[in-house]
Design a protein around this motif. Structure first.
Motif, PDB file in Angstrom:
ATOM      1  N   GLU A 340       0.830  -1.193   0.000  1.00 38.13           N
ATOM      2  CA  GLU A 340       0.000   0.000   0.000  1.00 38.13           C
ATOM      3  C   GLU A 340       0.859   1.234   0.000  1.00 38.13           C
ATOM      4  O   GLU A 340       1.933   1.283   0.563  1.00 38.13           O
ATOM      5  N   LEU A 341       0.339   2.237  -0.628  1.00 44.54           N
ATOM      6  CA  LEU A 341       1.051   3.510  -0.668  1.00 44.54           C
ATOM      7  C   LEU A 341       0.072   4.626  -0.422  1.00 44.54           C
ATOM      8  O   LEU A 341      -0.977   4.675  -1.036  1.00 44.54           O
ATOM      9  N   LEU A 342       0.448   5.515   0.433  1.00 39.20           N
ATOM     10  CA  LEU A 342      -0.343   6.726   0.536  1.00 39.20           C
ATOM     11  C   LEU A 342      -0.115   7.576  -0.694  1.00 39.20           C
ATOM     12  O   LEU A 342       0.971   7.568  -1.263  1.00 39.20           O
ATOM     13  N   PRO A 343      -1.098   8.300  -1.099  1.00 37.00           N
ATOM     14  CA  PRO A 343      -0.918   9.127  -2.297  1.00 37.00           C
ATOM     15  C   PRO A 343       0.235  10.104  -2.159  1.00 37.00           C
ATOM     16  O   PRO A 343       0.931  10.404  -3.133  1.00 37.00           O
ATOM     17  N   ASP A 344       0.453  10.581  -0.958  1.00 34.74           N
ATOM     18  CA  ASP A 344       1.572  11.506  -0.781  1.00 34.74           C
ATOM     19  C   ASP A 344       2.892  10.819  -1.045  1.00 34.74           C
ATOM     20  O   ASP A 344       3.803  11.384  -1.670  1.00 34.74           O
ATOM     21  N   GLN A 345       2.978   9.593  -0.589  1.00 35.98           N
ATOM     22  CA  GLN A 345       4.224   8.855  -0.832  1.00 35.98           C
ATOM     23  C   GLN A 345       4.416   8.629  -2.319  1.00 35.98           C
ATOM     24  O   GLN A 345       5.537   8.693  -2.838  1.00 35.98           O
ATOM     25  N   LEU A 346       3.326   8.374  -2.985  1.00 33.54           N
ATOM     26  CA  LEU A 346       3.411   8.175  -4.427  1.00 33.54           C
ATOM     27  C   LEU A 346       3.950   9.432  -5.092  1.00 33.54           C
ATOM     28  O   LEU A 346       4.827   9.385  -5.954  1.00 33.54           O
ATOM     29  N   LYS A 347       3.444  10.544  -4.663  1.00 32.44           N
ATOM     30  CA  LYS A 347       3.903  11.786  -5.274  1.00 32.44           C
ATOM     31  C   LYS A 347       5.360  12.058  -4.958  1.00 32.44           C
ATOM     32  O   LYS A 347       6.120  12.548  -5.793  1.00 32.44           O
ATOM     33  N   LYS A 348       5.767  11.722  -3.755  1.00 30.99           N
ATOM     34  CA  LYS A 348       7.157  11.955  -3.396  1.00 30.99           C
ATOM     35  C   LYS A 348       8.083  11.099  -4.241  1.00 30.99           C
ATOM     36  O   LYS A 348       9.138  11.546  -4.690  1.00 30.99           O
ATOM     37  N   CYS A 349       7.667   9.876  -4.469  1.00 33.36           N
ATOM     38  CA  CYS A 349       8.477   9.005  -5.330  1.00 33.36           C
ATOM     39  C   CYS A 349       8.575   9.584  -6.730  1.00 33.36           C
ATOM     40  O   CYS A 349       9.640   9.546  -7.358  1.00 33.36           O
ATOM     41  N   CYS A 350       7.465  10.110  -7.225  1.00 33.30           N
ATOM     42  CA  CYS A 350       7.490  10.683  -8.565  1.00 33.30           C
ATOM     43  C   CYS A 350       8.466  11.837  -8.639  1.00 33.30           C
ATOM     44  O   CYS A 350       9.222  11.993  -9.598  1.00 33.30           O
ATOM     45  N   ARG A 351       8.474  12.671  -7.610  1.00 40.11           N
ATOM     46  CA  ARG A 351       9.373  13.816  -7.629  1.00 40.11           C
ATOM     47  C   ARG A 351      10.821  13.384  -7.568  1.00 40.11           C
ATOM     48  O   ARG A 351      11.691  13.941  -8.250  1.00 40.11           O
ATOM     49  N   ALA A 352      11.074  12.364  -6.754  1.00 38.31           N
ATOM     50  CA  ALA A 352      12.444  11.868  -6.688  1.00 38.31           C
ATOM     51  C   ALA A 352      12.867  11.268  -8.029  1.00 38.31           C
ATOM     52  O   ALA A 352      14.015  11.412  -8.459  1.00 38.31           O
ATOM     53  N   ALA A 353      11.926  10.637  -8.688  1.00 33.18           N
ATOM     54  CA  ALA A 353      12.253  10.041  -9.985  1.00 33.18           C
ATOM     55  C   ALA A 353      12.599  11.100 -11.006  1.00 33.18           C
ATOM     56  O   ALA A 353      13.403  10.866 -11.910  1.00 33.18           O
ATOM     57  N   GLN A 354      11.991  12.255 -10.858  1.00 30.07           N
ATOM     58  CA  GLN A 354      12.205  13.310 -11.846  1.00 30.07           C
ATOM     59  C   GLN A 354      13.683  13.667 -11.960  1.00 30.07           C
ATOM     60  O   GLN A 354      14.238  13.744 -13.054  1.00 30.07           O
ATOM     61  N   GLY A 355      14.340  13.855 -10.797  1.00 29.96           N
ATOM     62  CA  GLY A 355      15.750  14.208 -10.839  1.00 29.96           C
ATOM     63  C   GLY A 355      16.603  13.110 -11.463  1.00 29.96           C
ATOM     64  O   GLY A 355      17.487  13.366 -12.283  1.00 29.96           O
ATOM     65  N   ALA A 356      16.289  11.883 -11.103  1.00 25.54           N
ATOM     66  CA  ALA A 356      17.093  10.776 -11.627  1.00 25.54           C
ATOM     67  C   ALA A 356      16.916  10.643 -13.133  1.00 25.54           C
ATOM     68  O   ALA A 356      17.873  10.367 -13.865  1.00 25.54           O
ATOM     69  N   ILE A 357      15.693  10.829 -13.594  1.00 25.45           N
ATOM     70  CA  ILE A 357      15.452  10.665 -15.028  1.00 25.45           C
ATOM     71  C   ILE A 357      16.115  11.780 -15.812  1.00 25.45           C
ATOM     72  O   ILE A 357      16.584  11.575 -16.935  1.00 25.45           O
TER      73      ILE A 357
END
Lengths: 654, 289
Positions: A340-357
């Motif tokens: 399970e993921l809270l939506p906030d956690q999902l968004k945080k992961c997306c933001r972290a992915a942005q820098g890596a990508i």
């Protein structure tokens, strides 16, 4: 493929191989940062996590990319960290449109191949592909095997992600792959082969696929009309009534079938594919604190490890993949569940992915640019070589392999070395190398021809000519039989034989000189042209007599032409050899004379007119004596034939 | 369509979609528990459910927990979820009827994978070590949103089978209509087939998502096609979660209804013929975005 064909002693990559200790250790490493804080300081969590290979929570492994391009193809190999290696090959072909209801769309076929080479946990399974025939095959008996189903799900997941990122994400529009609407479209095939599965092969596959697509150059097409079909519509159509039949009878349809052919890139430069953008993906391994086994009250604590290794993937309950392009547009969000993921956690992961990508995209662009420059210089070099080769000599010459030492080293160096050295292109050295190489190549080719000639390497060809060639002995016979032969061929042969020798030396020749204007030039070129018709003429060179074993009369025209050129150089050597083979020549001439009466005559005449007068004259004298019995035989043969004819006539008269 | 006003333009004019819904409205949903009463043969108590979302219909059957078919499949500390999703050949509606092999159709295989992962997150697996829970879903009609229908059906079937779960898994899809003046009204909930396919030349954004509503956590989310930025993604995700909550309300009501009938049977009211529950409710959910 049945999985019972071999015995697995220990499966190192399945879920069962994860010991409880290892799993607990990995989980504690991952949740170390997450356990201390709940939701406020979650941004600090990734830096507190320390993983097995020394990375922090949101660190990606070092990636090396190697690109290679050839005519109608491109290949990429991605080395993702130390354990994962994926290779992608992109190629294209022209096909008619696959389905009738979509005549203006090309095809993009993906293929993913997971094999036991990549990991001991993979079973031997056919490659999964999106093209026809790949998706329709059922997995047969191995579909119920659980481990195989995992593998099937994994390969399918990679395939689907690729398809969604590139096709549905709008990176490549299939409508741009049309050559001629309704008739010819491009079918791009992208094959992904997982060479080494060390975790996160999905991201490596996506990077390899996108890099291959970017690096690939589509060849130009020339539409050549191949055939035209004329069809007459006859009134045999069931649906046409009597009224229309009259019209149909006069219709005459002509369809021209054009077959497109690919133009090589050295003629016309190939064009890149119309990619709108280059999406790249990054994956997270999700490890919840509240696992099925470890139930805790903190249900919302989840550790997200970016770019998980294979051990971490075994521990992770779920995976989250995000694909973005360089403009920070989200191209794919694939959260496959598992925890399970809270939506906030999902968004945080997306933001972290942005820098890596972003970093990944920059790496891709850099590598693509360097590889493109390298390929351009390669192509220019090819063009230069071709041009210079055509200027060197008109004769056919085999081009030596290109001095691509720099490039070859790139392919041979073990992959884990520095990539920078491999991609450096040293252009200054190459130009001088090219000219030197071309000159040496021309010299070598010339020497090869000359050497062959002088040492008799082409003697095999010459041997075949020997019987037909100048036999000193055959000169006399030919003279006698020349009277019987009145064919044009004989005349031509005689004339050619004349040209091969100096026209001045005609003292001993009994050849009827027939002047043929065009042939007199003593030019090599003309000689070449004429020798094609006269296989037997090459002989005049004493060298021909060296190998007298084979008496076949093969078409040695091509070799005869080569012999003509260096003849002047090696004549003296040849003469010496002749003396040894006179005996053999006599026998051969005997056989041949009976078989080829007409042809022998000109050869003998030519032999007599060789340039080295004295020696050859002596030879002819010798052969004259030797050929005494031959002449007698021939004359006897002629006489007998005449007698036969007379007998026949007598009989007829009777 | 030769008319001057295309149906898709109505969205801009009157804020209605092509089937007359408002942007934040989900389709009519029917939940039928115990639709397949033959589930007891597989060993153990079984459950089934038939879920209709608009015209999309999915039937799920759950068997278990039971012994694993193969010893190598079983996990030592928890149960294993064995999922298979199939589509009947007459499922696709409209002109997109292609013959696909349900065994290897990669979209169905992907759906299987996602459903498996989603269920692993909701079922209390550690209560049944070394056992297997078998879930089979059949898509009977496909008018868009079949992944959501499959997940909802599997979830209700699990509850019908009495397998302990953390929460009722609900799924709904949301989308983004693309260019529009008023971006707030462009997020659509519960897309049907026409909205899922290429929409006015652009690839439609479709985000099926599954969540555990009472816990407020997302279990599955999938999206392709380009989203301009994170805010759009947030909005679409939010709309999908609102749709999931609406679905949850319906399912919860259906479960309560079913439970009351079963309890009534125990007390002597009602007959086995009324075992099959027919539940029908329309629910409208307004989203904020």
């Amino acid at each position: 493929m049945s999985s019972t064909a071999y015995v697995t002693i220990r499966d190192d990559s399945g879920l069962a191989s994860l010991s409880v200790n290892e799993r607990d250790f990995l989980r504690s490493c991952a949740l170390r940062g997450a356990a201390t804080t709940k939701e406020e300081d979650e941004d600090d969590n990734p830096s507190k996590v320390l993983r097995l290979d020394g990375r922090r929570g949101h660190d990606v492994r070092t990636i090396k990319l190697r690109l290679h391009r050839w005519d109608n193809g491109a290949e990429t190999t991605v080395q993702w960290g130390a354990g994962t290696r994926v290779s992608a090959v992109c190629s294209a072909e022209l096909v008619p449109p696959p389905s009738l209801d979509r005549p203006n769309e090309g095809l993009l076929v993906f293929e993913v191949d997971l094999s036991p080479m990549a990991s001991p946990g993979f079973r031997l399974a056919p490659a999964v592909s999106t093209g026809p025939g790949g998706g329709g095959r059922s997995s047969s008996s191995s579909s119920t095997n659980f481990s195989n189903q995992e593998q099937r799900l994994l390969s399918n997941r990679i395939l689907r992600c690729l398809e969604r990122i590139i096709l549905m994400g709008g990176a490549l529009d299939t409508e741009a792959l049309v050559v001629e609407g309704g008739k010819w479209v491009w079918k791009l095939t992208l094959s992904i082969t997982v060479l080494d599965a060390g975790g996160n092969i999905l991201d490596a596959s996506v990077l390899a696929a996108v890099a291959a697509l970017r690096h690939y150059r589509k060849p130009q097409i020339s539409m050549t009309p191949m055939a035209s079909i004329t069809t007459e519509t006859t009134p045999t159509n069931e649906y046409s009534g009597p009224a229309t039949s009259a019209v149909n009878m006069s219709l005459d349809r002509t369809t021209i079938i054009t077959l497109p052919t690919l133009i090589p890139s050295t003629v016309k430069e190939a064009t890149p594919l119309p990619l709108h953008h280059s999406p790249l993906s990054i994956s997270f391994g999700l490890i919840p604190a509240d696992d099925a086994v470890h139930s805790t009250s903190s249900t919302s604590v989840v550790a997200a490890l970016m770019d998980p290794t294979d051990r971490e993937e075994l521990v992770a309950s779920g995976t989250l993949t995000i694909a973005m392009n360089i403009h920070s547009e989200i191209c794919l969000l694939d959260y496959g569940g598992g925890c399970e993921l809270l939506p906030d956690q999902l968004k945080k992961c997306c933001r972290a992915a942005q820098g890596a990508i972003q970093e990944l995209c920059q790496l891709l662009e850099r590598t693509l640019q360097e590889a493109d420059e390298q390929a351009q210089t390669e192509r220019l070099r090819l063009l230069q070589l071709q041009q210079q080769a055509s200027n060197v000599s008109t004769a056919t010459m085999m081009l030596p392999p290109l001095p691509t030492n720099n490039n070859n080293n790139n392919n041979n160096i073990p992959f884990l070395q520095q990539l920078d050295d491999q991609l450096d292109v040293d252009t200054t050295v190459d130009d001088s190398q090219i000219t030197d190489y071309i000159q040496t190549a021309a010299e070598e080719a010339y020497r090869k021809q000359a050497l062959d000639y002088s040492t008799g390497h082409i003697a095999t060809a010459v041997r075949e000519d020997i019987p037909n060639a100048d036999r000193p002995g055959s000169a006399v016979t030919t003279s006698s039989s020349s009277a019987s032969s009145s064919s044009l061929l004989a005349a031509m042969l005689k004339s050619v034989g004349q040209n091969q020798k100096n026209p001045s030396i005609d003292a001993t020749t009994t050849v009827t000189t027939i002047d043929v204007a065009p042939i007199r030039g003593n030019d090599n070129n003309t000689m070449e042209t004429t020798t094609t018709t006269t296989t037997t003429i090459t002989p005049m060179d004493p060298e021909d007599t060296t190998a007298a074993a084979a008496n076949n009369k093969p078409p040695v025209t091509s070799k005869s032409t080569t012999l003509v050129q260096p003849k002047k150089v090696t004549r003296k050597d040849a003469i010496e050899i002749d003396d040894d083979d006179d005996d053999e020549e006599e026998e051969e001439t005997v056989m041949l004379q009976s078989e080829f009466d007409v042809v022998v005559t000109p050869k003998t005449t030519t032999t007599t007119t060789s340039t080295s007068t004295t020696q050859q004259q002596s030879k002819t004298d010798d052969t004259m004596d030797e050929e005494g019995p031959d002449i007698d035989d021939l004359s006897m043969a002629i006489k007998s034939s005449k007698k036969d004819k007379k007998k026949k006539k007598v009989h007829k008269k009777k | 369509m030769g008319s001057s006003i295309r149906r898709t333009d109505l969205l801009a004019l009157s804020n209605l979609r092509n089937d007359g819904r408002k942007p934040g409205e989900i389709r009519r949903m029917r939940v039928q528990m115990g639709a397949n009463t033959n589930t007891g043969d597989g060993g153990g108590v079984g459950g089934s459910a038939l879920v209709d979302m608009g015209l999309t219909s999915a039937l799920a059957t759950v068997r278990g927990p039971m012994a694993c078919a193969r010893r190598s499949d079983e996990l030592p500390d928890r149960a294993m979820v064995d999922v298979s999703v199939k589509a009947v050949p007459f499922a696709p509606s409209g002109g997109d009827r292609r013959v696909t092999n349900p065994n290897t159709d990669r979209r169905l295989v992907e759906m299987t994978h996602l459903l498996k992962r989603a269920l692993e997150a909701t079922i209390l697996l550690q209560l049944y070590p070394k056992s297997r829970i078998q879930v089979q879903v059949v898509i009977l009609a496909d008018d868009g949103g079949r992944l959501s229908a499959a997940i909802n059906a599997a979830s209700v079937a699990l509850i019908d089978a009495g397998i302990p779960v953390k929460d009722i898994l609900c799924s709904c899809s949301a989308g983004y209509a693309g260019s529009g003046v008023n971006t707030d009204e462009k997020t659509l909930v519960d897309l049907n087939r026409q909205e899922e396919s290429s929409f006015a030349g652009q690839n439609a954004v479709c985000l099926p998502c599954a969540m555990l509503p009472q816990r407020g956590t997302v279990v599955m989310a999938q999206c392709e096609a380009r989203l301009p930025d994170f805010d759009t993604m947030d909005r679409v995700l939010g709309a999908a979660m609102d749709g999931c909550r609406a679905v949850f309300d319906i399912i919860q009501a259906a479960i309560r209804e079913r439970a009351s009938i079963l309890l009534g049977m125990r007390r002597g009211h009602g007959t086995p013929a009324t075992n099959v529950l027919k539940f029908d409710q329309v629910l409208i959910a307004y989203t904020n975005g």
